[in-house]
Design an enzyme around this catalytic site. Sequence first.
Site, short mmCIF file in Angstrom:
data_model
loop_
_atom_site.label_atom_id
_atom_site.label_comp_id
_atom_site.label_asym_id
_atom_site.label_seq_id
_atom_site.Cartn_x
_atom_site.Cartn_y
_atom_site.Cartn_z
N HIS A 90 0.82 -1.22 0.00
CA HIS A 90 0.00 0.00 0.00
C HIS A 90 0.85 1.27 0.00
O HIS A 90 0.36 2.34 -0.35
CB HIS A 90 -0.98 0.01 1.19
CG HIS A 90 -0.37 0.29 2.52
ND1 HIS A 90 -0.08 -0.70 3.45
CD2 HIS A 90 0.01 1.45 3.11
CE1 HIS A 90 0.43 -0.16 4.54
NE2 HIS A 90 0.50 1.15 4.36
N ASP A 121 -0.21 -7.56 1.21
CA ASP A 121 0.31 -6.20 1.42
C ASP A 121 1.83 -6.18 1.46
O ASP A 121 2.44 -5.48 2.27
CB ASP A 121 -0.27 -5.58 2.69
CG ASP A 121 -0.03 -4.07 2.77
OD1 ASP A 121 0.16 -3.44 1.71
OD2 ASP A 121 0.00 -3.52 3.90
N SER A 199 4.75 2.24 8.01
CA SER A 199 4.38 1.12 7.15
C SER A 199 5.57 0.64 6.32
O SER A 199 6.24 1.44 5.66
CB SER A 199 3.26 1.54 6.20
OG SER A 199 2.07 1.75 6.91
#
Length: 449
Positions: A90, A121, A199
């Site tokens: 993402h 992901d 992230s």
Amino acid sequence: MKKNIYVRFSLLICLVSASTIISACGSAKTQPTDVELLNSIEKAFVNVVKQSKPAIVSVVALRQEDGKNRRQEGSGFVFRKDGYILTNEHVVRNATTIKIQLFDGTEFDAELDGRIDRNTDIAVLKIDAEKEFPVLPLANSDEVQVGQFAIAIGNPFQLDYTVTIGTVSGKGRSFLPDIGLVRYQDFIQTDAWINIGNSGGPLLNIHGEVIGVNSLIRRPDNTPATDAVRAGAGFAISSNLVEKIGTQLIANGRIIRGFLGIGMGEVPEGIRVRSVLKNMPAHLAGLQRDDIIIKYNGKQVKNTDEFKMWIADSPIGKNSKITVLRNGHERMFNVTIAEMPALHAGRPVDEPDSVAWKRLGLTVRKLEKGDFERYTYLTEEDRGVIVDRVRENSPIPRGTLIVAVNGQEINTVQELEALLQKQQQELEQLILDVKSGHGTEKITMQLKP
């Protein structure tokens, strides 16, 4: 005589007592103080951070949105000396440009080349330089224990190389629903503070090994966080899942997964079939809504996460045995596992602008190394192109190898496109030599104008 015995016994007691006192005094001197213990723990954390930072990177992805450049920031880390970097899918989704910055400030343009997997992901980036890069080793996440220390390093809010420390709060978490996209989840929960920008960064143990890749946080109301939040549990993709997907992405450029074509939910007996997709493997084999799957190839089915992994890892085109409870009676079905369609794998599903799609109702891609591992009917001697997508009711299933067209061998996508372009006005049908789970055969395809 008795007196001598008494004297010797008394002397022995004195010696034992003295020895005990000396030993106790010595132990007291060698026992570290509270401050010394804290100092030792502190040094351990400092050392892990020092040795890990050079392998951790900042990721900046630019994408076009509504005619404007949008900036997405995240983290990542080098896990191979030749410049392969792990991060979240993402973070780099739809990116047109990706910049990587190392700890020493050096910047690189990163290559993506489709090495992404939306289902987990995970994304793999590549940077090039005439040197070897420092790396972070991956731990065996199966050995991670709830309660052990966890160290997160990343770039939240553009605060580069922020370090937070907590514990592993839980393991084996999965809570994201399948909404078209099929998700494969094995999250490690942590209370080490992570936020926007973390992230893709690593979650480390006290040995400096990656136990997970920080992926998301949850709000107190148990909804995914899309903006900065002050509280919420953090979740990292387990290192074993990351290693498996990352390695396949590097080797094959994509993940080829098996597909059954059902909606499912857990019940005490196994897995209830909530829906069956038309013309997909489960439907073609005879499975019905409300069947309860209890066994897969003889193995007891316990939960949806494990079952989805079994299906995903099943060889494409191979028959698998599924045992169900239907109206209280056991029934067994032979199901031919298919490749996961693009929609469920998170790949683009816009109508392709190719001659093959317009005239044959299919798209093809080049034959890759991973195909020989996942498609049971292929050998390393085979040559041709793989059917990647088909229109409904096509006589050719996805995953079919096209070997030749009208007797002319086809080895690349460009060769098939050129042949169709050249002959699109001359022919109304083509004879395709193909190889699939049904064996080697010739199929006649009607050409659309």
